[in-house]
Design a protein around this motif. Sequence first.
Motif, PDB file in Angstrom:
ATOM      1  N   ARG A  61      79.051  25.154  32.949  1.00 33.37           N
ATOM      2  CA  ARG A  61      80.085  25.008  31.966  1.00 33.37           C
ATOM      3  C   ARG A  61      80.068  25.821  30.820  1.00 33.37           C
ATOM      4  O   ARG A  61      80.914  26.549  30.139  1.00 33.37           O
ATOM      5  N   ARG A  62      78.901  26.000  30.159  1.00 36.94           N
ATOM      6  CA  ARG A  62      78.431  26.840  28.948  1.00 36.94           C
ATOM      7  C   ARG A  62      78.703  28.362  29.436  1.00 36.94           C
ATOM      8  O   ARG A  62      79.378  29.222  28.667  1.00 36.94           O
ATOM      9  N   LYS A  63      78.594  28.806  30.361  1.00 40.44           N
ATOM     10  CA  LYS A  63      78.397  30.008  30.874  1.00 40.44           C
ATOM     11  C   LYS A  63      80.082  30.364  31.320  1.00 40.44           C
ATOM     12  O   LYS A  63      80.460  31.580  30.756  1.00 40.44           O
ATOM     13  N   LEU A  64      80.799  29.478  31.576  1.00 38.54           N
ATOM     14  CA  LEU A  64      82.250  29.703  31.876  1.00 38.54           C
ATOM     15  C   LEU A  64      83.164  29.596  30.616  1.00 38.54           C
ATOM     16  O   LEU A  64      83.998  30.440  30.511  1.00 38.54           O
ATOM     17  N   GLY A  65      82.668  28.934  29.690  1.00 39.10           N
ATOM     18  CA  GLY A  65      83.350  28.692  28.470  1.00 39.10           C
ATOM     19  C   GLY A  65      84.660  28.239  28.804  1.00 39.10           C
ATOM     20  O   GLY A  65      85.067  27.472  29.875  1.00 39.10           O
ATOM     21  N   THR A  66      85.496  28.025  27.596  1.00 40.35           N
ATOM     22  CA  THR A  66      86.830  27.437  27.819  1.00 40.35           C
ATOM     23  C   THR A  66      87.858  28.485  28.591  1.00 40.35           C
ATOM     24  O   THR A  66      87.670  29.625  28.514  1.00 40.35           O
ATOM     25  N   GLY A  67      88.543  27.797  29.651  1.00 43.07           N
ATOM     26  CA  GLY A  67      89.368  28.667  30.202  1.00 43.07           C
ATOM     27  C   GLY A  67      88.917  29.524  31.526  1.00 43.07           C
ATOM     28  O   GLY A  67      89.540  30.397  32.012  1.00 43.07           O
ATOM     29  N   GLY A  68      87.415  29.173  31.557  1.00 38.06           N
ATOM     30  CA  GLY A  68      86.738  29.937  32.884  1.00 38.06           C
ATOM     31  C   GLY A  68      86.892  29.418  34.160  1.00 38.06           C
ATOM     32  O   GLY A  68      86.213  29.815  35.112  1.00 38.06           O
ATOM     33  N   GLY A  69      87.792  28.332  34.359  1.00 38.56           N
ATOM     34  CA  GLY A  69      88.008  27.645  35.613  1.00 38.56           C
ATOM     35  C   GLY A  69      87.320  26.453  35.821  1.00 38.56           C
ATOM     36  O   GLY A  69      86.552  25.968  34.896  1.00 38.56           O
ATOM     37  N   ARG A  70      88.075  25.746  36.653  1.00 36.67           N
ATOM     38  CA  ARG A  70      87.349  24.105  36.902  1.00 36.67           C
ATOM     39  C   ARG A  70      86.071  24.191  37.741  1.00 36.67           C
ATOM     40  O   ARG A  70      85.825  24.993  38.376  1.00 36.67           O
ATOM     41  N   ILE A  71      85.207  23.089  37.608  1.00 34.49           N
ATOM     42  CA  ILE A  71      84.120  22.993  38.092  1.00 34.49           C
ATOM     43  C   ILE A  71      84.165  21.837  38.998  1.00 34.49           C
ATOM     44  O   ILE A  71      84.627  20.756  38.714  1.00 34.49           O
ATOM     45  N   LEU A  72      84.057  21.841  40.484  1.00 29.04           N
ATOM     46  CA  LEU A  72      84.033  20.926  41.446  1.00 29.04           C
ATOM     47  C   LEU A  72      82.752  20.658  41.943  1.00 29.04           C
ATOM     48  O   LEU A  72      81.946  21.835  42.514  1.00 29.04           O
ATOM     49  N   ALA A  73      82.260  19.729  41.845  1.00 28.08           N
ATOM     50  CA  ALA A  73      80.772  19.243  42.306  1.00 28.08           C
ATOM     51  C   ALA A  73      80.885  18.599  43.549  1.00 28.08           C
ATOM     52  O   ALA A  73      81.452  17.604  43.585  1.00 28.08           O
ATOM     53  N   VAL A  74      79.835  19.207  44.206  1.00 27.74           N
ATOM     54  CA  VAL A  74      79.852  18.648  45.781  1.00 27.74           C
ATOM     55  C   VAL A  74      78.445  18.268  45.941  1.00 27.74           C
ATOM     56  O   VAL A  74      77.538  19.143  45.945  1.00 27.74           O
ATOM     57  N   PHE A  75      77.847  17.159  46.232  1.00 23.34           N
ATOM     58  CA  PHE A  75      76.660  16.821  46.234  1.00 23.34           C
ATOM     59  C   PHE A  75      76.182  15.625  47.244  1.00 23.34           C
ATOM     60  O   PHE A  75      77.205  14.658  47.752  1.00 23.34           O
TER      61      PHE A  75
END
Length: 458
Positions: free
Chosen positions: A351-365
């Motif tokens: 999230r820090r690397k993407l910043g705002t507007g960098g796309g959604r994160i989908l966590a699969v675990f």
Amino acid sequence: MHIHILGICGTFMGGVAALAREAGHKVTGCDAGVYPPMSDQLRELGIELVEGYGADQMAFNPDVWVIGNVVSRARQPDGRPRYPLMEAILESGARYTSGPQWLAEHVLQGRHVLAVAGTHGKTTTTSMLTWVLEQAGLQPGFLVGGVPLNFGRSARLGSGKCFVIEADEYDTAFFDKRSKFVHYRPRTAVLNNLEFDHADIFDDLAAIERQFHHLVRTVPASGRVVVNGVEESLDRVLHQGCWSEVRSFGAAVSDFTAEGDPSTFDVLQRGERVGRVAWDLSGTHNQLNALAAIAAADHVGVSPAKAAEALGSFQNVRRRMELRGESGGVKVYDDFAHHPTAIRTTLDGLRRKLGTGGGRILAVFEPRSNTMKLGAMKAQLPWSLEQAELSFCHSGGLGWDAREALAPLGDKAQVGDTIDEVVRQVVAAARTGDHVVCMSNGGFGGIHERLLEALAKR
């Protein structure tokens, strides 16, 4: 010497196999349910692998059997032994030992061992430290619980005096319940962090703290203990007794601190700027890992400035936020995170690397570790997944209700009983610009490739 390794495809035992082969020993081994990258690495080394633990392997007649901690005296429901080869070894009276013991006697003897311990970040920090020493011309040996991209393999003997090893607190073998790292006798010991894990063998955090103190007891007076200054659990470990030089990192009053964003930061030694790290990694956890590696390298004569410069070309470890591909505008990553804290730090770093507007994160675990299967940390899962817009859990094989555990996330979480179901859920939800992070300490049924293929067909 001919050694036959039981459980050879585990990351640690595979490393032992590679070191033994490089040292000129004949190496064979067996395992069940193997998966890359270790199986590929062993085959490339020309090591003969046998599927399963059949007693017919007694025909190998090695000089010594090396037993991985996956092996037990357990029996199947019908009463037959789960590891018939181990039963045959015991019946025969043949010589056997553990992986850590064999390593201590045949590889680590006479070396300056730098051991990296901690609940999280062991593999990454060990790889960082090894790369720093390599860049300094020390030609270290190493054994890492993964494959550092700078080296392309998990272990080597090295021609220098130093040997860097990932120091695991898990038990040694079914016949030796001490932590693996007690065998290594380091001169430089890194205590990276410490929280509760391995609920299958430890009753509580205090039990793990005792094992960490056993490690501290083995460090000589001329050695160095590098300790995370923000961890109260490690304070308790040191208060049990420490007879070596201590150097801390991370806290405001520590010997080694950082100033700046985790992707580009100054390294301070007792308040004085002594180096600068600029690299492709992200996350506060990696910043702390870097400080630990710098403090450890300093003990063998590598200046913090040189160490920081070397980290600029560090390429991380396979399966640590490794981009496996992009399909349909969706990026799919592979990560080894399996403890709630590791899941959270992984997602925070992205999230820090993407910043705002960098796309959604989908966590699969998948909660695959013994600790997670027991449900000891299920209550922490919603907290660990806060940075993800959507989360998908593979619940196969769990003895607790994943849907109930993830209920606090509402419609932001979905649960699939099979990997095929999880793939369908992810593909249905994913859209262009998303980042799909697959987290498991196993092969996860090849979900990365399945996702990429399904996204391409969508």
